[in-house]
Design a protein around this motif. Structure first.
Motif, PDB file in Angstrom:
ATOM      1  N   HIS A 153      45.866  90.527 -38.047  1.00 52.42           N
ATOM      2  CA  HIS A 153      44.570  89.869 -38.241  1.00 52.42           C
ATOM      3  C   HIS A 153      43.685  90.696 -39.173  1.00 52.42           C
ATOM      4  CE1 HIS A 153      40.858  87.683 -37.284  1.00 52.42           C
ATOM      5  NE2 HIS A 153      40.305  88.872 -37.175  1.00 52.42           N
ATOM      6  N   ILE A 154      43.648  91.991 -38.944  1.00 51.38           N
ATOM      7  CA  ILE A 154      42.843  92.882 -39.793  1.00 51.38           C
ATOM      8  C   ILE A 154      43.338  92.819 -41.233  1.00 51.38           C
ATOM      9  CG2 ILE A 154      42.292  95.305 -40.284  1.00 51.38           C
ATOM     10  CD1 ILE A 154      42.362  95.727 -37.191  1.00 51.38           C
ATOM     11  N   MET A 155      44.645  92.894 -41.397  1.00 51.28           N
ATOM     12  CA  MET A 155      45.210  92.914 -42.750  1.00 51.28           C
ATOM     13  C   MET A 155      45.006  91.589 -43.482  1.00 51.28           C
ATOM     14  SD  MET A 155      46.431  95.958 -43.332  1.00 51.28           S
ATOM     15  CE  MET A 155      47.561  95.762 -44.709  1.00 51.28           C
ATOM     16  N   THR A 156      45.167  90.464 -42.776  1.00 52.58           N
ATOM     17  CA  THR A 156      45.102  89.156 -43.452  1.00 52.58           C
ATOM     18  C   THR A 156      43.709  88.540 -43.446  1.00 52.58           C
ATOM     19  OG1 THR A 156      45.806  88.010 -41.425  1.00 52.58           O
ATOM     20  CG2 THR A 156      47.523  88.667 -42.990  1.00 52.58           C
ATOM     21  N   GLU A 157      43.045  88.526 -42.289  1.00 54.14           N
ATOM     22  CA  GLU A 157      41.748  87.853 -42.188  1.00 54.14           C
ATOM     23  C   GLU A 157      40.593  88.737 -42.639  1.00 54.14           C
ATOM     24  OE1 GLU A 157      41.561  84.631 -41.440  1.00 54.14           O
ATOM     25  OE2 GLU A 157      43.757  84.631 -41.253  1.00 54.14           O
ATOM     26  N   GLU A 158      40.606  90.000 -42.225  1.00 48.45           N
ATOM     27  CA  GLU A 158      39.490  90.884 -42.558  1.00 48.45           C
ATOM     28  C   GLU A 158      39.648  91.534 -43.928  1.00 48.45           C
ATOM     29  OE1 GLU A 158      38.533  93.614 -39.403  1.00 48.45           O
ATOM     30  OE2 GLU A 158      38.651  92.062 -37.861  1.00 48.45           O
ATOM     31  N   MET A 159      40.899  91.777 -44.332  1.00 41.12           N
ATOM     32  CA  MET A 159      41.123  92.447 -45.610  1.00 41.12           C
ATOM     33  C   MET A 159      41.682  91.501 -46.671  1.00 41.12           C
ATOM     34  SD  MET A 159      42.591  96.072 -44.102  1.00 41.12           S
ATOM     35  CE  MET A 159      42.721  96.835 -45.707  1.00 41.12           C
ATOM     36  N   GLY A 160      41.979  90.267 -46.272  1.00 40.27           N
ATOM     37  CA  GLY A 160      42.392  89.246 -47.235  1.00 40.27           C
ATOM     38  C   GLY A 160      43.762  89.436 -47.858  1.00 40.27           C
TER      39      GLY A 160
END
Length: 197
Positions: A96-103
């Motif tokens: 989630h952090i890698m895809t949603e928060e960091m795009g």
């Protein structure tokens, strides 16, 4: 705060034992962190097996984000919570952090991660620990009974990839953090629980 940590290897019987600790609780919220956002028949079968072992009176909440807010808003509805499991929560939170928060594109996460500096990796670790700190804080605040189930990651094979090794180390640190703060800790081996704290 009253939380218990149950750890053990894969298929050690840790989930079954964790559920037995709450057999006298009438209303339990089962926090299932294996949120399925993609098709995986094997994982779906595992989830269904777990569901069949739980009492029908238990209520299931599927989530891995904002667990602190969920507990705060539902603390008067349940006698206890069982979170299964810490390892899957960390996995989902990382992606989630890698895809949603960091795009980042999910298919490129491992390649991108391999290029990260130690400082960049540490920032992700800090972000993940923030979630556990929030969960711990709400347990203190609400005096909620919680059972946390996690995988013992130090007794298995060392992953081949750099991201896998980093993630294994992170899981070990999270387990140590949770064990240190827990009221009691059980290690389950071959279906046999051993109280170690």
């Amino acid at each position: 705060m009253s939380y218990t940590l149950v750890t053990g290897g894969a298929k050690s019987g840790k989930s079954t034992f964790a559920e037995s600790l709450l057999e006298d609780s009438a209303v339990v919220c089962y926090l299932a962190t294996s949120v399925m956002n993609y098709q995986d028949d094997e994982m779906d079968a595992r989830i269904q097996r777990h569901q069949k072992t739980r009492p029908a009176s238990w209520q299931t909440e599927e989530r891995f984000l904002a667990i602190d807010d969920w507990i705060r808003s539902t603390k008067n509805n349940y006698d206890a919570y069982l979170l299964d499991c810490v390892t899957v929560l960390n996995t989902n939170l990382f992606f989630h952090i890698m895809t949603e928060e960091m795009g980042k594109d999910i298919d490129q996460v491992e390649q991108l991660f391999d290029e990260y500096s130690p400082q960049e990796r540490y920032k992700i670790e800090v972000r993940m620990f923030q979630e556990w700190e929030k969960i711990r804080a709400v347990l203190l605040e609400t005096n909620t009974t919680m059972i946390l189930v996690t995988n013992e990651v130090g007794s298995g094979v060392v992953p081949v990839s750099a991201m896998g090794r980093w993630f294994q180390d992170l899981l070990g640190k999270v387990n140590q953090y949770l064990a240190k703060e827990a009221e009691s800790v059980y290690f389950v081996v071959c279906g046999i629980p051993q109280k170690i704290k």
